[in-house]
Design an enzyme around this catalytic site. Sequence first.
Site, PDB file in Angstrom:
ATOM      1  N   ASN A 133      28.785 -15.329  32.631  1.00  0.00           N
ATOM      2  CA  ASN A 133      29.723 -16.401  32.290  1.00  0.00           C
ATOM      3  C   ASN A 133      29.062 -17.714  32.700  1.00  0.00           C
ATOM      4  OD1 ASN A 133      31.777 -18.207  32.039  1.00  0.00           O
ATOM      5  ND2 ASN A 133      33.266 -17.040  33.263  1.00  0.00           N
ATOM      6  N   ARG A 193      30.286 -14.386  27.967  1.00  0.00           N
ATOM      7  CA  ARG A 193      31.592 -14.973  27.721  1.00  0.00           C
ATOM      8  C   ARG A 193      31.392 -16.279  26.950  1.00  0.00           C
ATOM      9  NH1 ARG A 193      35.199 -18.935  31.160  1.00  0.00           N
ATOM     10  NH2 ARG A 193      37.058 -18.792  29.898  1.00  0.00           N
ATOM     11  N   HIS A 229      42.072 -17.634  27.161  1.00  0.00           N
ATOM     12  CA  HIS A 229      42.330 -16.477  28.037  1.00  0.00           C
ATOM     13  C   HIS A 229      42.498 -15.184  27.227  1.00  0.00           C
ATOM     14  CE1 HIS A 229      44.394 -19.215  31.290  1.00  0.00           C
ATOM     15  NE2 HIS A 229      43.082 -19.117  31.518  1.00  0.00           N
ATOM     16  N   ARG A 289      46.965 -29.011  35.231  1.00  0.00           N
ATOM     17  CA  ARG A 289      47.230 -29.430  33.851  1.00  0.00           C
ATOM     18  C   ARG A 289      48.733 -29.510  33.621  1.00  0.00           C
ATOM     19  NH1 ARG A 289      43.803 -24.887  31.578  1.00  0.00           N
ATOM     20  NH2 ARG A 289      41.688 -25.497  32.103  1.00  0.00           N
ATOM     21  N   GLU A 345      38.521  -9.467  33.217  1.00  0.00           N
ATOM     22  CA  GLU A 345      37.863  -9.978  32.017  1.00  0.00           C
ATOM     23  C   GLU A 345      36.422  -9.489  31.919  1.00  0.00           C
ATOM     24  OE1 GLU A 345      39.725 -13.649  33.425  1.00  0.00           O
ATOM     25  OE2 GLU A 345      39.442 -14.381  31.389  1.00  0.00           O
TER      26      GLU A 345
END
Length: 408
Positions: free
Chosen positions: A7, A95, A184, A245, A388
């Site tokens: 990643n 990823r 996601h 956020r 993941e």
Amino acid sequence: MKILVINCGSSSVKYKLFDVADGDGAAVPHTPAAGVLERVGGDAVLHHTAGEATDDRRVDAPDHRAAIGAVLDALVHGDGAVLDRLDTIDGVGHRVVHGGEDVTDASVADDALREIIRRNASLAPLHNPPNLDGIDAAREALPEACHVAVFDTAFLTTLPPKAYRYAVPERWYREHHVRKYGFHGTSHRYVTLRTAELLSKPVAETNLITCHLGNGCSMTAVAGGKAVDHSMGMTPLDGLVMGTRSGTLDPAVVLYMLSRGLDREAVGRALNAESGLLALSGRSNDMRDLLAARDDGDERAALAVEAFIYRVVKYVGAYHLALRSVDAVVLTGGIGENSIPARRGIVDGLAPLGAVLDADRNASLAGSAGAITTAASSLSVWVVPTDEEFMIARDTARFVSGRQRENR
Ligand code: ADP
């Protein structure tokens, strides 16, 4: 079969080496090594672990190519070495954040796919370019391995137009690709497959509302194993209240703040990095801090937690109607997997839909999967830890197996 998952962020490289026992990923993998290389382009350090062994080293990593080189070196040399030779790595799973409308599944990271990732970089300018650098560097260092890109957006490409189109001028969509994409996806897909397994139901007959609640937060409505709605939007800013956020707000707020003298950069920074739990609490973006502060009587922390839970519950209500019947609401991510009080708040908020908390099960689940509602509850809420990297490893193993079959 050895699969390395990479990643690559703008200034970091996270990695995990899997020993996937079965090509289709049916067997639970043994994970021999993992780590993170931080501050690529600066004062880089590598934190590598393999079982009990740890190897923390300063490395010379002015760019991603050097960073990948340092990661590969740690796998074959030093205290945490787990491989004799690098050419024993069969596959590398990368990823990648944004595949736009072009990519609906994991794909071999060849030149054509490189071009698609590059083309979609305008939609994810902070993520796709370093993802691409990682692919280039790893392909160069491990030319014999099968390189596969696994996209955050792929699981969400099954959304119907009524869910992904914004009611804005047609040319915004046609010319500028303005629509909901969602993020996601790899996490939502992993917990979808895992929850169907735990419920002993075929995934194609499983309806879920999956909630990834970490620092970034998103929810997906899953009908028959496929995503049909999702809370993030064209960017990850939309939807739930997150660590920093804002989530959903009236878009005119942006225009208004621009008219009040803030420039584009400042508004973007405020909404992405200075909003969410951090803004409401005035204290922290970490749910643990906020729950502790709330219990000490801090009213702003209490409001932040309440707003966070309220937004999750509101989306469950909407997705419950969209799905008509729901096998389970699934909580995952740092907050979903670990925060007993946040989970309690969510289940209490879902009482009108028939959710009844099993307080003992809620208190006992940390890092493991299980239902946190009672058997009599007409809406089940489950905690299912996400993985993941494993999902990426499993996707990659699929392609490696295919290639091995072709070569036989
Ligand atoms: P990221 O989105 O960065 O991967 P994580 O999934 O690790 O983030 O989630 C981070 C969030 O999880 C933080 O808000 C943190 O407070 C929360 N969290 C992690 N562990 C716990 C815990 N034991 N109790 C409550 N919240 C927790």
